[in-house]
Design a protein around this motif. Structure first.
Motif, mmCIF file in Angstrom:
data_model
loop_
_atom_site.group_PDB
_atom_site.id
_atom_site.type_symbol
_atom_site.label_atom_id
_atom_site.label_comp_id
_atom_site.label_asym_id
_atom_site.label_seq_id
_atom_site.Cartn_x
_atom_site.Cartn_y
_atom_site.Cartn_z
ATOM 1 N N SER A 1 9.732 -2.842 2.033
ATOM 2 C CA SER A 1 10.774 -2.402 2.963
ATOM 3 C C SER A 1 11.487 -3.579 3.631
ATOM 4 C CB SER A 1 10.191 -1.471 4.033
ATOM 5 O OG SER A 1 9.305 -2.176 4.884
ATOM 6 N N LYS A 2 10.827 -4.741 3.670
ATOM 7 C CA LYS A 2 11.429 -5.942 4.253
ATOM 8 C C LYS A 2 11.959 -6.893 3.178
ATOM 9 C CE LYS A 2 8.736 -5.746 8.453
ATOM 10 N NZ LYS A 2 7.735 -6.391 9.293
ATOM 11 N N GLY A 3 11.884 -6.479 1.914
ATOM 12 C CA GLY A 3 12.437 -7.276 0.826
ATOM 13 C C GLY A 3 11.602 -8.471 0.416
ATOM 14 N N HIS A 4 10.318 -8.471 0.758
ATOM 15 C CA HIS A 4 9.462 -9.610 0.397
ATOM 16 C C HIS A 4 9.357 -9.802 -1.119
ATOM 17 C CE1 HIS A 4 7.234 -9.341 4.514
ATOM 18 N NE2 HIS A 4 8.476 -9.771 4.630
ATOM 19 N N ARG B 1 0.803 -1.227 0.000
ATOM 20 C CA ARG B 1 0.000 0.000 0.000
ATOM 21 C C ARG B 1 0.833 1.273 0.000
ATOM 22 N NH1 ARG B 1 -5.581 -0.860 3.228
ATOM 23 N NH2 ARG B 1 -6.152 -2.833 2.245
ATOM 24 N N VAL B 2 2.124 1.169 0.206
ATOM 25 C CA VAL B 2 2.998 2.332 0.150
ATOM 26 C C VAL B 2 3.092 2.860 -1.280
ATOM 27 C CG1 VAL B 2 5.415 3.071 0.450
ATOM 28 C CG2 VAL B 2 4.324 1.648 2.177
ATOM 29 N N THR B 3 2.957 1.975 -2.262
ATOM 30 C CA THR B 3 3.101 2.400 -3.655
ATOM 31 C C THR B 3 1.763 2.837 -4.240
ATOM 32 O OG1 THR B 3 2.719 0.233 -4.686
ATOM 33 C CG2 THR B 3 4.964 0.704 -3.932
ATOM 34 N N GLN B 4 1.812 3.899 -5.026
ATOM 35 C CA GLN B 4 0.590 4.433 -5.637
ATOM 36 C C GLN B 4 -0.047 3.439 -6.595
ATOM 37 O OE1 GLN B 4 -0.083 5.473 -8.995
ATOM 38 N NE2 GLN B 4 -2.143 6.006 -8.337
#
Length: 68
Positions: free
Chosen positions: A37-40, A10-13
């Motif tokens: 951010s955790k590289g998933h 959800r961080v990405t538009q």
């Protein structure tokens, strides 16, 4: 019936746009969170879905749709 899966962060538009589109249009889907951010997005399971390792990605049965 297999439910549509939306792999998103959800961080990405673009991810938010796909999620909003599905909700507004009454599309039954399962959100699969991919925490960038955790590289998933770098794990082998996600790479099978999207070799480019980007979100969003959509899986409907055997059909896979992703941005390149």
């Amino acid at each position: 019936m297999v439910k549509l899966k939306v792999y998103a962060d959800r961080v990405t538009q673009p991810s938010r746009a796909i999620l909003i589109f599905c909700k507004v249009n009454g599309i039954d889907f399962e959100e699969v969170r991919v925490d960038l951010s955790k590289g998933h997005h770098r794990n082998p399971q996600f790479q099978e879905i999207n070799p480019m390792r980007q979100v969003p990605a959509i899986v409907d049965g055997r059909f896979k749709l992703f941005e390149r």
